[in-house]
Design a protein around this motif. Structure first.
Motif, PDB file in Angstrom:
ATOM      1  N   HIS A  81       0.823  -1.203   0.000  1.00 46.32           N
ATOM      2  CA  HIS A  81       0.000   0.000   0.000  1.00 46.32           C
ATOM      3  C   HIS A  81       0.865   1.265   0.000  1.00 46.32           C
ATOM      4  O   HIS A  81       0.634   2.190  -0.769  1.00 46.32           O
ATOM      5  N   HIS A 134      -6.747   8.215   9.124  1.00 51.80           N
ATOM      6  CA  HIS A 134      -6.070   8.173   7.827  1.00 51.80           C
ATOM      7  C   HIS A 134      -7.007   8.376   6.637  1.00 51.80           C
ATOM      8  O   HIS A 134      -6.728   9.158   5.747  1.00 51.80           O
ATOM      9  N   LEU A 153      -9.842  11.218   0.210  1.00 50.43           N
ATOM     10  CA  LEU A 153      -9.195  11.607  -1.039  1.00 50.43           C
ATOM     11  C   LEU A 153      -9.660  10.742  -2.198  1.00 50.43           C
ATOM     12  O   LEU A 153      -9.938  11.222  -3.283  1.00 50.43           O
ATOM     13  N   THR A 154      -9.701   9.479  -1.976  1.00 51.98           N
ATOM     14  CA  THR A 154     -10.046   8.585  -3.079  1.00 51.98           C
ATOM     15  C   THR A 154     -11.377   7.901  -2.893  1.00 51.98           C
ATOM     16  O   THR A 154     -11.868   7.250  -3.797  1.00 51.98           O
TER      17      THR A 154
END
Ligand SMILES: Cc1cc2nc3c(=O)[nH]c(=O)nc-3n(C[C@H](O)[C@H](O)[C@H](O)COP(=O)(O)OP(=O)(O)OC[C@H]3O[C@@H](n4cnc5c(N)ncnc54)[C@H](O)[C@@H]3O)c2cc1C
Ligand code: HEM
Ligand code: HEM
Lengths: 228, 1463
Positions: free
Chosen positions: B1055, B1147, B1152-1153
């Motif tokens: 990742h 996190h 963001l995605t």
């Protein structure tokens, strides 16, 4: 006896505040009296009271016709909610509102929140602030649950958790405040304008946070100075 | 209450009563001709047509500087753009950005001057309605982001919020700067387009721009001037209205002015501009036609109206009212277009709108031919990575993007006839330029029905739009006019009265200009769109690009620039984190080792406080052999070596010669019968000091010192080092045994090579010192047994054993008769060599034997009693001493044993006896020889395999399940991002990177969450009590923890690496790509996020980096070495897991995605784990009083403490324990040794390391002050591997080392359960307990426990065997003798001589598999037998493999092994 009572009451109060304010829509509110055109194909103007209640995940716009002088208004009383869970929800909702043909003042308010570029990102900023506050409220809720468990199991840690819960709540309000649009939103409508200020949800969280924090710190100190 | 007029919305909605959305912002372009997307649905049309750049070069390149055929002015050309902006905006790219390439031919004169041939112009497809373009009946439809209506959206924008930002809310005016001439700057950051200025290559602040209604206005200075003109026109009108109606409100004035502005704009466009542009007028207005759709047509947008591009001149003139044409500061006659794209903000400081408008009105536009001027055809603005584009190519490409049909079909759909031949398109043109025709045919492969609309339409036009384009444009404007309810001529909308309409019809652009600017009426012609001779101020000349300032062409911008260094730093940093952690781990281990060493020394010092002596410290290195040195400190620090100087009078010392100044001085100490000590000292001074000290020391002991000086090299060569000595001794033994037994078959005699003949001699001359002899026997030199033995062997009594002496003894033991062996023993006992053994001697011998066994349990009287008993046995009760004959008589019955007696030495492979005889020794195990017939090896393998599967089926199943889930999670996300979301920007920018990283994020979320479950110890302990434990391998939870953690590590690394690559890709993206990338983050248009931003200024990036660091720390510190050597650090670092989980939760929050998903995995395990911790906290919270402590031998301490009232536990369980007196936070695991029915808890703790020593010293009665009232906190109890013993009818328990602690509790519990009649749930019928210890002396306290247990064990469930491992497990003299004594004693007193227990003692290690076979045979009636082991890892491992081995034979009962390792 009194301490148990106050502890339980405070705990219930805080829990309730967390739940209510997460869903409540009075974090940032504005009201104004306007006389403005409110529908197409007509020159009619409507004297009305418009309110905008911003919650964490939505904005509620109310529009109530009011009488002026001897004018009796039509029975107009809107309460429209625009959700903004997804980033594009608000603009989709605004489009939908156009299709539904909501009164112009409501559309105008909604439009302000549906824009999202450069300086015109009030909707996005309110959404970010709401998102932050909502996350913080979730974590306060988790902390609150833990606090209650610990108060029964291990009171000392319960007290720490209480202070933590309080701190989280206070952080929620501070963070919300900081994340609000730098250039305050001011919505112009014919006959008035909407300027925003904090609503009861905000103040409730702040008060609950401070109370909870103080109580937690007090109990911790007492426990440290006189164990048991 | 009513307003003056109905409010006309800015966004175009509710114009049409029946179709409120017609003409509104964001509605579709309308399609008149069938789409010809190459797949019929959305793919670009014309895939087989030539590159549009090629077409543009072929047909649109030509000479500039030709003036308009009909004297159209530049003002008309640029006003065309105003009109276009007013009604359409459909070329902006949508999200995600779909990039296509316009190929550039090799050696293109503009774009590929170096002839590289790999260049292309980027082309972004236009935004479209996401609901279309999915099936053939709803092909992709582009969106018009402006209102189609001519409603002043160019001036007033399309949004109320935007407009409100422009309004002054005072007298109906729009905001202007103080003098009212210029609009305000965009300080509130209204979203104007802020494209890069091609000559700057940098994003500039949007606040420099003028705040106007159309986002595109600043792209061209002429257009900007129009925008300002209309803004001033509005304000002019507002002032007039205010004057007319002083009582009107701001809103009323504003609306009135707006309507008038719109009306005048409509009038100018429809009745002034269009005729000038088309050459023909629109038909007269017939009134509002509600059923006409106003939508902008595809062909209008993508082709027809773009005809105007041909008229654009390369620059603009400016002039004043007196016809003075203004030069640029650089002295050029006009402002060049291509050097001022998007750069209009500054220019109004030295120019006025008036100058520009007057200049434009005088300037003649470019000729209306297919040719575009080079400023737009080669040097149009572009994105930063491709700053100059080709408008011609873009126009054609846009047609393909919109799926326009070919030219002929398009004509047909507008009611024109198809062209049959190529020349039909434009006969005059092709006549004049026949080569054009050929090029056209060739370009389109002679396919007339494949010509692009724009190419065809342009070629068709000359002087004015051709037949086709004119038809399209006229049709479009007709619809716009007739469909508009708010059209100014529509009397029914109630805006204007007929008179007013009549007035409005008269307004021309000239009126607007003259009324709202300072231009005087005669300074500009009335028909501003045409310049006829006689009009004021003719242009000096037709503008040609060559006379203007050149345009810079900055090629290519790398968005990554500025990020490279940071990116490298980050990669290096992330790479170094694990290395740093490893380094830290290494240091920690070293630190801990040195701490432990110091502790040991201190402990030794404490134990022997009488030890004094000079504690001078000298630093020296011991020279071990040629190239290995180690650091020793003489007389301080750990004792590495001691010399015995007892029998020596002269110590010879050699010094290296002092001639080598550079080399460090050496000194050699030669002590007879030992190897030499060679030291390297710091300096000569140090050596002198050392020699002096040594001399003094020797003098003190009345010894002598001889000093010699030798050459250093010779000294080193001759020095007899330990290694050399060792080698010599090896020879010694090998020779001795070889001589005794001869060589084994197949063993080559090594020394046979001739060169080693010398060695034979050395061996013969070598002699053993006592120490070496003892070492060979595996004992300490000062054991009495060794001394005696030595005396026997050392016949000549010279203190050393020569080769001959040794050989004789070995021969005697191996070949000698029993008699001879007895004789030796007799001699050994016969201390004074008088030929008889008296009782004293015998008891001394006994004692020496027992001493070997290190037990104090044998009292003097017991020895006497034992000896008396022995005498009595053989009927010698009256005698006081034994003769050899008596002795032989006494030993008669042990004859058999003596046959096997040997003398074992290390290094000797001979005289080896089968270990299984040891089992035979266990008198109670009578095993008959196995009568298995050997199975075929395949079957045997098969059995082994099946057994393995059977035994581990649960583990395998769960492991399988775990990996299946992990991989499914990965694949699910992977597929989602690879296939379901393949059209999102993420995919476009990150490729499969995003799929991999999101997939691994899902898997690692799962793994990390699962880790919590494996560590919910209370839950696991509780579960063990329920039947469901059969189905879950709870004992393997730590094992599983590690596996899951390592899997998580794998995915985390994947990742992390993946995202580093992704972020690299993201930071190479242009600004507009980023806008689409994520809707959650908004960037100001002048902000360029680089890698630093992504990694260190986003929540996700920062927490990611932190997570990575934490992860590295946890994993490095979980390494077995650190766990073993520095548990404390492991544990403290491991507690970072809290941070890991919190950060993981945070996190993903930035979305963001995608939406965060970690919490979904975390929630369940998190709750379970938290509750589990709370349960632990509850016990931990209580501070328990210490009731009693007991210091036991071999550094064991017993702590007895208060038992919390509600604490329930099972025997064999353990707790975590800390002591409030010191390091109160540090918890250590200890087994509870108290039985569950007892009232207090107790632990036996062996001092091993820092904490346990501290504990022991703290509770040492010498230091302990009970006033301090230290308290114990515990956490637990937790299930041990041993707690299930009570469920088995037959159980075998094996304890070793400190690993016996669980059995202290278990055995107690067992006998309590079986001896009391109460039902206790203990199923055991027979329990074998095997205790393995080096000697009894270790863990004497446990003997007490066992004694107690034996006493209570009325039902005889328990059978105890004790294995003493201190001795060689082969038969040798000593063990045999011990054994004889033990047997004797057992017979007499039914207890062991060593322990006083009924338990049988054995010497050596147990042969577990034989033992298990024995148990299997004996208890064949049960189906399974529990085997429990606890102790050091080798022990549990050997038990494990024994179980496997026995189970492999696939006989019942079946052995189930549970075990526990400490640490
Ligand atoms: C389940 C279990 C039961 C145990 N029962 C007993 C017992 O009944 N009697 C007994 O004397 N010892 C027992 N131990 C071992 C005991 O935990 C360690 O000896 C002790 O913690 C050593 O601490 P130290 O700092 O003095 O030694 P160190 O020198 O720091 O460590 C010595 C060894 O103990 C291990 N260890 C250190 N700290 C811990 C800790 N907090 N938890 C677990 N292991 C640790 C280390 O890995 C190392 O291998 C048990 C261990 C476990 C895991
Ligand atoms: C980042 C990954 C890891 C996380 C989040 C994690 C988490 C945990 C947690 C929550 C505990 C329980 C702590 C407690 O009981 O208070 C624990 C204990 C433990 N972990 Fe891990 N762990 C991780 C990696 C590892 C690795 C890689 C190993 C070894 C290879 C390991 C070995 C252990 C051991 C042996 C224990 C038990 C310690 C004891 O009880 O004495 N862990 N871990
Ligand atoms: C420098 C290192 C890292 C970077 C740049 C990084 C980046 C990212 C990004 C961009 C996402 C997507 C988040 C979103 O959509 O908003 C993500 C998700 C995630 N990352 Fe990382 N990451 C890093 C390290 C790690 C590490 C070390 C871990 C594990 C311990 C981790 C665990 C996760 C998890 C669990 C998710 C999914 C979050 C969720 O769905 O809630 N990341 N990461």
């Amino acid at each position: 006896k009194f301490t148990t009572f106050s502890t339980v009451t405070l705990s219930l109060f805080v829990g309730l505040v967390i739940l209510i304010t997460r869903l409540g829509s009075a974090w940032h509110v504005a009201h104004a009296t306007i006389i403005a055109p409110y529908k197409a194909f007509s020159r009619e103007k409507l004297p009305a009271r418009i309110g905008t209640h911003i919650g964490l995940m939505h904005v509620n716009v109310t529009l109530t016709a009011i009488p002026i002088g001897n004018y009796t208004p039509p029975d107009i009383d809107y309460n429209e909610r625009f959700m903004w869970e997804g980033a594009t929800d608000m603009s989709a909702n605004y489009r939908h509102a156009l299709q539904r043909g909501l009164p112009f003042p409501i559309l105008t308010v909604a439009e302000y929140f549906s824009l999202g570029r450069e300086g015109f990102s009030w909707g996005g900023q309110y959404r970010a602030a709401g998102y932050f506050a909502s996350i913080m409220l979730w974590s306060s809720l988790a902390s609150w649950l833990l606090m209650n468990l610990l108060l029964i199991a291990v009171p000392r840690y319960g007290a720490y958790m209480k202070a933590l819960t309080g701190a989280l709540l206070v952080c929620t309000t501070v963070g919300y405040h900081c994340l609000l649009p730098k250039r305050p939103l001011c919505i112009y409508l014919e006959g008035g304008r909407l300027e925003f200020h904090f609503g009861w949800c905000y103040w409730l969280v702040l008060v609950a946070g401070i109370l909870c924090f103080i109580a937690g710190v007090l109990i911790s100190i007492i426990d440290l100075v006189w164990p048991h | 209450m009513y307003s003056q007029t109905e409010k006309q919305r800015y966004d175009g909605w509710y114009n049409n009563l029946a179709h409120p959305d017609w003409g509104s912002v964001d509605s579709h372009l309308v399609r008149k001709a069938p789409p010809s997307y190459s797949d019929g649905v959305y793919a670009m049309a014309g895939a087989n047509r030539p590159s549009t750049r090629r077409l543009s070069r072929l047909f649109m390149r030509g000479r500039d500087g030709l003036g308009s055929k009909f004297n159209r002015t530049a003002l008309l050309a640029f006003f065309g753009q105003v009109v276009a902006n007013e009604i359409v905006m459909a070329s902006e790219s949508g999200c995600p950005i779909e990039m296509h390439r316009i190929e550039i031919e090799k050696c293109d004169e503009m774009y590929d001057r170096e002839c590289r041939g790999d260049k292309y112009i980027p082309f972004h497809r236009a935004a479209y309605d996401r609901d279309t373009g999915q099936s053939p009946n709803a092909p992709r439809e582009q969106i018009n982001q402006m209102t189609a209506w001519i409603d002043g959206s160019f001036i007033y924008s399309t949004s109320e919020a935007w407009l409100n930002a422009m309004r002054s809310f005072h007298n109906g005016t729009l905001l202007t700067e103080k003098d009212g001439k210029l609009p305000v700057r965009n300080t509130m950051r209204v979203p104007l387009f802020n494209n890069p200025v091609p000559s700057v290559m940098k994003m500039l602040s949007p606040e420099r721009l003028f705040l106007l209604g159309d986002p595109r206005t600043i792209s061209i200075r002429a257009v900007l001037s129009f925008a300002i003109l209309f803004l001033r026109w509005h304000n002019t009108l507002a002032q007039r209205i205010k004057r007319l109606h002083p009582d009107w409100s701001d809103e009323d004035i504003y609306q009135r002015a707006r309507h008038t502005v719109i009306a005048s704009l409509q009038n100018v466009i429809a009745y002034e501009y269009l005729p000038a542009f088309l050459g023909s007028a629109l038909p007269p207005y017939e009134g509002y036609k509600q059923d006409i759709h106003p939508g902008i047509g595809h062909i209008f947008q993508a082709a027809a109206f773009r005809f105007g591009h041909t008229m654009i001149p390369p620059g603009i003139y400016r002039r004043d009212g007196q016809c003075n044409f203004k030069q640029t500061p650089m002295g050029y006659p006009a402002i060049r277009l291509c050097s001022t794209w998007w750069d209009s903000s500054g220019f109004l400081s030295d120019t006025s709108v008036e100058e520009v408008l007057m200049g434009l009105a005088s300037q003649i536009s470019e000729r209306e031919d297919p040719v575009l001027c080079s400023d737009v055809r080669d040097k149009l603005f572009g994105p930063m990575e491709f700053t100059r584009r080709d408008l011609g190519a873009l126009n054609i490409m846009r047609g393909r993007d919109n799926g326009l049909p070919d030219y002929n079909t398009a004509r047909e759909s507008y009611g024109l006839k198809r062209h049959k031949t190529w020349t039909d398109i434009n006969p005059q043109l092709f006549e004049a330029q026949p080569e054009l025709l050929d090029m056209l045919k060739e370009a389109y492969s002679n396919q007339l029905d494949d010509v692009d609309v724009y190419v065809g339409g342009m070629l068709e036009s000359y002087g004015q739009p051709g037949e086709f384009f004119a038809a399209v444009i006229k049709e479009q404007f007709l619809r716009l006019r007739d469909a508009d309810r708010f059209w100014f001529e529509n009397e029914r909308n109630g805006i204007f009265t007929p008179e007013e309409i009549k007035e409005l019809r008269k307004i021309t652009l000239w009126d607007i200009i003259v009324n709202s600017t300072d231009i005087a009426v005669d300074e500009i012609q009335h028909d501003v769109f045409m310049w006829h001779t006689g009009d004021p101020c003719p242009q000096p000349m037709q503008l040609n690009a060559t006379e203007l300032e050149p345009c810079t062409y900055l090629e290519g911008y790398d968005y990554f620039s500025g990020s490279e260094l940071m990116f490298i730093y980050v990669c290096v940093f992330l790479g170094f984190v694990p290395i740093l952690c490893a380094g830290a781990g290494y240091c920690v281990v070293k630190l801990q080792n040195s701490k432990r060493r110091k502790l040991k020394i201190r402990q030794e010092a404490l134990r022997a406080p009488q030890h004094k002596g000079s504690v001078d410290k000298m630093l020296a290195r011991e020279w071990l052999h040629a190239n290995h040195k180690r650091l020793v400190t003489v007389k301080k620090g750990e004792k590495l070596r001691t010399f015995s100087l007892k029998h020596v009078d002269v110590v010879s010392v050699e010094e290296s010669a002092t001639n080598h100044i550079k080399k460090k001085p050496y000194i050699l100490l030669r002590v007879p019968s030992d190897h030499d000590l060679v030291l390297e000292l710091e300096s000569y001074g140090a050596r002198r000091k050392f020699v002096k000290k040594l001399e003094d020391f020797l003098l003190l002991h009345k010894k002598e010192l001889t000093l010699m000086e030798v050459n250093r090299d010779i000294m080193l060569a001759r020095a007899e080092t330990r290694e050399r000595r060792q080698k010599r001794l090896e020879y010694f033994f090998r020779e001795a045994y070889a001589l005794t037994f001869g060589l084994r078959p197949g063993e080559r005699r090594r020394r046979s090579d001739a060169s080693s003949d010398g060695e034979v001699m050395t061996v013969m001359r070598t002699s053993l010192s006592k120490a070496e002899f003892a070492a060979a026997l595996g004992m300490k030199p000062n054991d009495m047994f060794v001394r005696k033995m030595f005396n026997i062997v050392d016949k000549d009594q010279d203190g050393r054993i020569s080769f001959q002496e040794f050989l004789e003894t070995v021969v005697l033991f191996s070949r000698g008769k029993t008699d001879d062996k007895l004789r030796i023993i007799f001699d050994m006992c016969d201390n004074d060599r008088n030929g008889v053994i008296d009782k004293g001697e015998l008891s001394e011998m006994m004692r020496s034997l027992v001493e070997i066994a290190r037990t104090t349990s044998l009292g003097d009287d017991q020895v006497t009693e034992l000896i008396d008993g022995m005498f009595q046995d053989v009927g010698l009760e009256h005698k006081n001493h034994l003769t050899y004959q008596d002795f032989k008589l006494m030993m008669k019955e042990y004859k058999g044993d003596f046959v096997a007696i040997g003398l074992d030495c290390k290094g000797a492979k001979q005289n080896f006896l089968d270990t299984s005889t040891n089992v035979a020794r266990m008198t109670s195990f009578n095993i008959e020889p196995m009568q298995d017939k050997p199975r075929h090896w395949v079957l045997a393998k098969w059995d082994a395999y099946i057994t393995f599967l059977e035994e581990n089926r649960q583990n395998i199943f769960y492991l399988f399940l775990f990996y299946v889930v992990t991989i499914v999670l990965f694949v699910e996300r992977f597929i989602h991002y690879s296939f379901m979301a393949e059209h999102t920007d993420l995919r476009h920018i990150m490729g499969v990177g995003i799929a991999i990283t999101r997939g691994s994020a899902a898997s690692l979320s799962f793994c990390y969450s699962l880790l919590l479950l494996t560590m919910s110890r209370n839950l696991i302990t509780k579960l063990k009590e329920f039947p469901i434990q059969q189905y879950i391998p709870l004992d393997s939870h730590i094992q599983f923890h590690k596996i899951a953690a390592c899997t998580a590590l794998f995915f985390s690394v994947l990742h992390t690496v993946g995202h580093i690559v992704n972020f690299y890709h993201v930071s190479t993206q242009s600004h507009e790509n980023l806008r689409c990338l994520t809707r959650e983050v908004h960037f100001a248009s002048d902000y360029k996020p680089d890698i630093t931003f992504w990694l260190f200024q986003t929540v996700t990036g920062t927490t990611g980096v932190m997570l990575f660091i934490i992860m590295c720390i946890i994993f490095v510190f979980a390494h077995p070495t650190i766990r073993k050597k520095a548990y404390n650090f492991f544990w403290n670092m491991h507690t970072l897991y809290i941070g890991l989980y919190l950060l993981s939760l945070v996190h993903g929050l930035a979305r963001l995605t995608g939406p965060p998903r970690f919490w979904m995995f975390f929630l369940g395990p998190g709750i379970v784990y938290t509750l589990d911790k709370i349960v632990s906290l509850r016990t931990k919270y209580m501070a328990l009083d210490v009731i009693d402590t007991d210091l036991l031998p071999s550094d064991v301490i017993k702590i007895k403490f208060y038992r919390p009232p509600n604490l329930k536990y099972l025997s064999g369980q353990w707790v975590r324990l800390s002591c409030t007196a010191f390091r109160p936070q540090e918890m250590h695991s200890f087994t509870l040794t108290s039985a569950p029915h007892e009232n207090c808890l107790s632990c036996h703790i062996k001092a091993q390391g820092p904490w346990t020593w501290k504990l022991r010293n703290y509770f040492d009665p010498c230091n302990y002050n009970p006033e301090d009232q230290p308290k114990i906190r515990i956490e637990g109890p937790f299930g041990g591997g041993n707690q299930d013993w009570y469920k088995f009818e037959v159980a075998v328990m094996v304890g070793g080392g400190i690993g016996v602690t669980p059995y202290a509790s278990i055995l107690n519990d067992l006998v309590f359960g079986t001896s009391t009649n109460r039902y206790s749930g203990v199923a055991c019928k027979k329990v074998y307990f095997l205790w393995i210890c080096p000697s009894h002396k270790h863990f004497e306290w446990f003997i007490d426990v066992l004694r107690d247990v034996e006493k209570k064990d009325v039902t005889n469930v328990l059978e105890i065997h004790i294995f003493i491992t201190q001795f060689f497990h082969k038969f040798d003299l000593r063990t045999t003798m011990l054994y004889i004594c033990e047997n004797h004693f057992q017979r007499l007193s039914k207890t062991s001589i060593f322990t006083g227990l009924k338990a049988v003692n054995h010497f050596g290690r147990p042969d577990m598999s034989s033992f298990l076979k024995f148990v299997q045979k004996k208890h064949s009636y049960v189906s399974k037998i529990g085997v429990f082991s606890c102790g050091p890892r080798p022990l549990t491992k050997s038990v494990m493999s024994a179980c496997d081995e026995v189970n492999k034979t696939r006989k019942l009962p079946y052995f189930i092994h549970h075990f526990e390792n400490f640490g």
